[in-house]
Structures are given as structure tokens and as C-alpha cells.
Design an enzyme around this catalytic site. Structure first.
Site, PDB file in Angstrom:
ATOM      1  N   SER A 175       0.854  -1.119   0.153  1.00 34.81           N
ATOM      2  CA  SER A 175       0.074   0.098  -0.368  1.00 34.81           C
ATOM      3  C   SER A 175       0.898   1.006  -0.220  1.00 34.81           C
ATOM      4  O   SER A 175       1.601   1.565  -1.131  1.00 34.81           O
ATOM      5  CB  SER A 175      -1.045  -0.035   1.579  1.00 34.81           C
ATOM      6  OG  SER A 175      -2.200   1.177   1.492  1.00 34.81           O
ATOM      7  N   THR A 176       0.844   1.657   0.892  1.00 34.86           N
ATOM      8  CA  THR A 176       1.379   2.870   0.991  1.00 34.86           C
ATOM      9  C   THR A 176       2.924   3.325   1.131  1.00 34.86           C
ATOM     10  O   THR A 176       3.912   2.588   1.653  1.00 34.86           O
ATOM     11  CB  THR A 176       0.873   4.095   2.173  1.00 34.86           C
ATOM     12  OG1 THR A 176      -0.078   4.215   2.617  1.00 34.86           O
ATOM     13  CG2 THR A 176       2.129   5.633   2.081  1.00 34.86           C
ATOM     14  N   HIS A 201      -2.389  -1.221  -3.352  1.00 32.33           N
ATOM     15  CA  HIS A 201      -3.617   0.308  -3.482  1.00 32.33           C
ATOM     16  C   HIS A 201      -3.137   1.097  -4.395  1.00 32.33           C
ATOM     17  O   HIS A 201      -2.187   2.080  -4.156  1.00 32.33           O
ATOM     18  CB  HIS A 201      -3.263   0.625  -1.926  1.00 32.33           C
ATOM     19  CG  HIS A 201      -3.844  -1.236  -0.749  1.00 32.33           C
ATOM     20  ND1 HIS A 201      -3.716  -0.882   0.270  1.00 32.33           N
ATOM     21  CD2 HIS A 201      -4.800  -2.019  -0.544  1.00 32.33           C
ATOM     22  CE1 HIS A 201      -4.127  -2.050   1.386  1.00 32.33           C
ATOM     23  NE2 HIS A 201      -4.905  -2.532   0.166  1.00 32.33           N
ATOM     24  N   MET A 294       0.082   0.964   5.730  1.00 29.47           N
ATOM     25  CA  MET A 294      -0.602   1.566   6.300  1.00 29.47           C
ATOM     26  C   MET A 294      -1.943   0.609   6.517  1.00 29.47           C
ATOM     27  O   MET A 294      -2.809   0.168   5.668  1.00 29.47           O
ATOM     28  CB  MET A 294      -1.153   2.909   6.299  1.00 29.47           C
ATOM     29  CG  MET A 294      -2.240   3.310   7.667  1.00 29.47           C
ATOM     30  SD  MET A 294      -2.780   5.355   7.670  1.00 29.47           S
ATOM     31  CE  MET A 294      -3.235   5.517   9.095  1.00 29.47           C
ATOM     32  N   ASP A 297      -4.681  -4.865   5.628  1.00 37.42           N
ATOM     33  CA  ASP A 297      -5.039  -5.628   4.828  1.00 37.42           C
ATOM     34  C   ASP A 297      -3.872  -6.958   4.305  1.00 37.42           C
ATOM     35  O   ASP A 297      -2.864  -6.412   4.658  1.00 37.42           O
ATOM     36  CB  ASP A 297      -5.287  -4.830   3.416  1.00 37.42           C
ATOM     37  CG  ASP A 297      -5.824  -5.462   2.467  1.00 37.42           C
ATOM     38  OD1 ASP A 297      -6.769  -6.860   2.559  1.00 37.42           O
ATOM     39  OD2 ASP A 297      -5.718  -5.030   1.757  1.00 37.42           O
TER      40      ASP A 297
END
Length: 355
Positions: A175-176, A201, A294, A297
């Protein structure tokens, strides 16, 4: 601080962020030069930045920030092919995240998507800004990793036995900070390696541009996944933004389906959805890797992979932009090994050789 040449965007973003008491908009500006003047009085924790603006474009401003005063930046970009391609340049230059804005229906879209906007900004506020290094500073690192792998003769230059990796697959979730991290890993892989499925993401429309960028940089083929695509050596498939990616087994062949459905673990695509499907159809023939991001997930899905004897890796805290998803996977007891970002490519190659 909000930087966008559209007064409507500035007003709507400010109103959307006012819904969260933990976020304070200290100002809004129509271009980077006005923003710099305002920020000289109070520097923000996060900047929401448009790309196309007068006097100084967003990419130039982002590069200036990362060189002179590194600050988490969330790009606010349009849902167009041109906007997506430009946004990839921003991510490579060190942007922490993306918020999509369509060309029409802007006010209702941003109001309906306030939760996503707020979540993206909060994630950006927590990043390890030192890890968001612009691409031009990391190109030499990636090249040196590739050279070291070749020098170590981990993979022969020719005649690699395809049968050794046909039944082995790699599943990656991020993600991030994941766009930069995935670039570091995938550009370090040789042309022949196990088939890879990836959830990063990212909003709808941007994943195709992201895959195209990686494909232009990597020895392996990288593309956005379509239903029916086979998972084969030398190919990485990236989940479409806004849709889940699942892997299935048909006879002796793995393939993927791109499916609609509600968000899982607050995301669509969801790493948990991918990992669970890999656990079900590949079991011990899979390697799961959870990277910077973050939230949680992927943590439960990785535990399911671990429980069926798949090999599992988590990126370490030191090399993560945000140590959230890997941390949660470790806490659930679903991780075999914690590794640095610069060691992930080596782990993939060694796994492809059956080690």
C-alpha cells in the site's frame, strides 16, 4: 496545505477534510509559488497537490520539495490516461499517495469519497519520509542489486529450467510506499522468475499506467491483470484499481480472475482477497510477500497462506515507508521471515530455484 488551481477543488477538499477533527487545513493556494509563501509561515504535515498548474507544475514542485524540504505529498489527479501517466511520474518522484478526481461531477465525487481522502492523508502523515526517495536517486541502487544477483550466479544467464518454476507462484501485497518499493524489487528480477500476482492499493485507472511504467523498466513483463490471464514465469500481473484479484487453478495451470465486490479490509482491490485465493489454490507452492503500507490488509490472508505451508515474508520496519501491514502480519503469526526491501528480489529468485 491544499495546492490546486481550481477554486472549486480547493473549496470541496477543504470542506471534505473539515469532517475529520484530527485534520486541520492550514491553507489553500492556487499554485506552488503562492503555497510556498503561505508555508513559510507554517509548514504542513501533508500537502495535497494538483499536477497541472500555472507558473510551476506539480511535478517540478514535488521534486523541489523532496530535494529541499522533504514533506509527504498526496497527488490529486484526474481519472484520465494523461492524468494517470503524469501521476506515475509524481509517484516516482516521491509522492506518498494518490487521490483521484474525475473531470466531471467533482463536487459530489469528492464528498462521497471523503473517507478515502481522509484515510490517504492520514497514511501520508505517518510515512517515513526518508524512504520516499526519488527514482533518480534509487536507479543506481536497483542497478547494483541486479548486477550483484548476476555476479552471484543465482540464476544462469541462459537455459533456466522452466519446469522448476511452473508450479511456483509469488503473491505480493503493498500500500503506502508500495509503488516505489515494487519498482525496487521488480527491476532487480531477471527475465525468468516465478509468475507474480500483485495487489497495490491504487485508485481505478491508475494501475494500468503503473503497470506500463514498470514494464518499461523491468526485464520481466509487467501488465495490468485481466480475467483469464495465466500466471506464468517471467510475468507480473497487477490488480486493477477498484476490483479484486483472485487466483485460481485450472488443471495444472494458474490463472487470475478480476472480480467486483465490496471492499475487504477496507480496500478494493484487497490483499486479503488475493492471499486467501492463493492459499486455497496454490498452498505450499506459493510465496507470499507483504510490504510497506498502512493498516492491516493482507495480514489475515498471509496467515492463511502460512497455515497451508506457503512460504511467507514481511518487509522490515527499517526499510518500510509505513510499517503497518507487515507489522500486523507478524503479530498474527503468519510470517516465516522478516527481510529488508533490498533482500526481497534475492528471496524471490532463490525461491524460484527451489531453495
Amino acid at each position: 496545505m491544499i495546492v490546486d488551481d481550481s477554486a472549486v477543488v480547493r473549496q470541496v477538499l477543504t470542506a471534505a477534510l473539515a469532517l475529520d477533527p484530527e485534520i486541520n487545513v492550514i491553507g489553500a493556494a492556487s499554485d506552488p509559488l503562492f503555497a510556498l509563501d503561505k508555508m513559510s509561515k507554517m509548514w504542513p504535515d501533508v500537502i495535497v497537490l494538483d499536477v497541472e498548474m500555472p507558473r510551476m507544475d506539480g511535478i517540478t514542485f514535488l521534486k523541489k520539495l523532496m530535494a529541499e524540504h522533504p514533506t509527504p505529498v498526496v497527488i490529486c489527479s484526474t481519472l484520465t490516461e494523461k492524468g494517470a501517466a503524469t501521476t506515475m511520474q509524481a509517484l516516482a518522484a516521491g509522492a506518498a499517495g494518490i487521490v483521484a478526481k474525475p473531470k466531471v461531477g467533482l463536487k459530489s465525487f469528492l464528498q462521497d469519497s471523503a473517507d478515502n481522502l481522509i484515510g490517504t492523508i492520514k497514511a501520508a502523515a505517518r510515512v517515513n519520509i526518508k524512504r520516499l526517495v526519488p527514482r533518480q536517486l534509487t536507479a543506481g541502487v536497483s542497478a547494483s542489486i541486479s548486477a550483484k544477483l548476476t555476479a552471484d550466479a543465482i540464476l544462469p544467464a541462459t537455459s533456466y529450467a522452466m519446469a522448476e518454476t511452473t508450479d511456483r507462484v509469488i503473491a505480493i501485497g503493498a500500500s503506502t510506499g508500495g509503488t516505489q518499493a515494487l519498482e525496487r524489487v521488480l527491476t532487480a528480477l531477471p527475465r525468468v522468475c516465478p509468475g507474480i500476482v500483485i495487489v497495490q492499493h491504487m485508485p481505478e485507472k491508475f494501475t494500468a499506467a503503473f503497470a506500463d511504467r514498470l514494464n518499461s523498466l523491468c526485464q520481466i513483463e509487467v501488465r495490468e491483470a485481466k480475467s483469464g490471464d495465466r500466471v506464468i514465469p517471467g510475468l507480473a500481473l497487477i490488480a486493477q484499481g477498484g476490483r479484486h484479484l483472485v487466483m485460481k487453478l485450472s488443471g495444472a495451470q494458474y490463472h487470475v480472475d478480476v472480480v467486483d465486490g465490496p471492499p475487504v479490509s477496507r480496500h478494493r482491490p484487497s490483499v486479503d482477497v488475493l492471499f486467501r485465493s492463493v492459499a486455497k489454490c496454490a498452498g505450499k507452492n506459493a510465496l507470499g510477500i507483504i510490504m510497506t503500507g498502512m493498516g492491516d490488509d493482507g495480514a489475515k490472508g498471509m496467515k492463511e497462506m502460512y497455515d497451508v505451508k506457503a512460504r511467507t515474508l514481511a518487509q522490515d520496519e527499517e526499510s518500510s515507508v509505513v510499517y503497518g501491514m507487515p507489522k500486523e502480519a507478524v503479530k498474527l503469526g503468519g510470517v516465516d521471515k522478516i527481510v529488508s526491501l533490498d533482500d526481497i528480489a534475492r528471496e524471490i529468485i532463490m525461491y524460484g530455484r527451489g531453495r
